[in-house]
Design a protein around this motif. Structure first.
Motif: not given
Length: 310
Positions: A6, A8, A11, A36, A76, A106-108, A145, A162-163, A165
């Motif tokens: 992922s 995230r 990251y 996150t 985050s 995250s979770h965009s 990332t 923009r992270v 998921r």
């Protein structure tokens, strides 16, 4: 081939690495460190991790304070809560004064899946893009990332990363360039140019394969930086191919489609189409099903390409 993971997770891992390299880095979260993936940094450097609870606006203002003190704060939370709920604080306390704050949200997009439309930020790029001085990175895989996070540290000013998921395969290599504001041509072509970003890069590459089966030579360009946009590359591809299709996991209003349209307007006669979320909210469902329902697929990208060049 590098490990699939992922974005995230990539990251969070990069934050831990940077924490050892640079003691000015601090990390702020809004009670979502387990999601996150800033919990890794919290475990390694608890004295440099700050949980603000469900108080995103307060977190952004505190981040500005850290930045004014010479530190490099990474904020985050989920993209909807960060870019949306705390927008005024990002505008006035961070962007307005060019504070050196990094927003890794995250979770965009639709890929949040079952969380539904209330949690799916399909307007976050638009919100961040309109802010003067804001740099915007939309990485497409774990490798990119990592590079985006490291590049953000080197930029003196606000950065939005923009992270996503989901677990993603790597479509770039360790030696693939990552230069802020400089798009990467992943595949050359002469009939149509697919200008994509983020999770739509793999779909764009698949679309190019589908088109190649029909004798259509499609270029694929990775716009990992939405702001500043590589306008020279946009115009080069428009002139080279005569047809341009953008692809993004975001509203077609205000995202990369709009950014490319702004470059083309008055400067190119190339045919143009946008693939993205067509002025709708998201809804609950598995990410793959949502991508299909909203047309974020290789097949739909290819169909738009063929429609333009007929």
């Amino acid at each position: 081939m590098a490990e699939s993971k992922s974005l995230r997770v990539a990251y969070g891992e990069t934050l831990v690495e940077l924490g050892a390299e640079n003691d000015k880095i601090v990390v702020l979260d809004a009670d979502l460190a387990h999601a996150t993936m800033t919990n890794g940094f919290a475990g390694q450097y608890p004295e440099r991790f700050f949980n603000f609870g469900i108080a995103e606006a307060n977190m952004m203002c505190a981040a500005a304070g850290f930045a004014h003190s010479g530190l490099i704060p990474f904020c985050s939370t989920f993209a909807l809560f960060g870019a949306g709920r705390a927008y005024e604080q990002i505008r006035n306390s961070i962007s307005y004064v060019n504070a050196n704050v990094k927003l890794a949200l995250s979770h965009s997009g639709l890929c949040v899946g079952e969380d539904g439309g209330s949690h799916q930020s399909i307007e976050d790029i638009a919100l961040m893009r309109v802010l003067p001085g804001m740099t915007i990175f939309v990485p497409c895989d774990p490798i990119e990332t990592q590079k985006a996070v490291r590049a953000a540290v080197e930029i003196n000013g606000p950065v939005y990363i923009r992270v996503a998921r989901p677990v993603c395969d790597c479509v770039t290599e360790e030696d693939t360039p990552f230069i802020p504001g400089k798009a990467n041509i992943m595949r050359d072509g002469s009939d149509v140019a697919i200008l994509a970003t983020g999770l739509m890069i793999p779909e764009a590459l698949k679309a190019a394969d589908l088109l190649a089966d029909e004798g259509i030579k499609a270029a694929v360009v990775n716009f990992h930086t939405i702001k500043p946009l590589d306008a020279d590359c946009v115009l080069k591809m428009a002139e080279q191919c005569g047809a341009v299709v953008t692809a993004e996991e975001h509203s077609i209003i205000g995202g990369v489609g709009s950014a490319v349209a702004e470059v083309l307007a008055g400067n190119s006669n190339a045919k143009f189409a946008r693939v993205g979320v067509n002025d709708k909210f998201g809804k609950s469902g598995k990410p793959a099903d949502l991508f299909k329902a909203y047309g974020l697929t290789a097949e739909n990208i290819a169909a738009n390409c063929k429609k333009l060049i007929k």
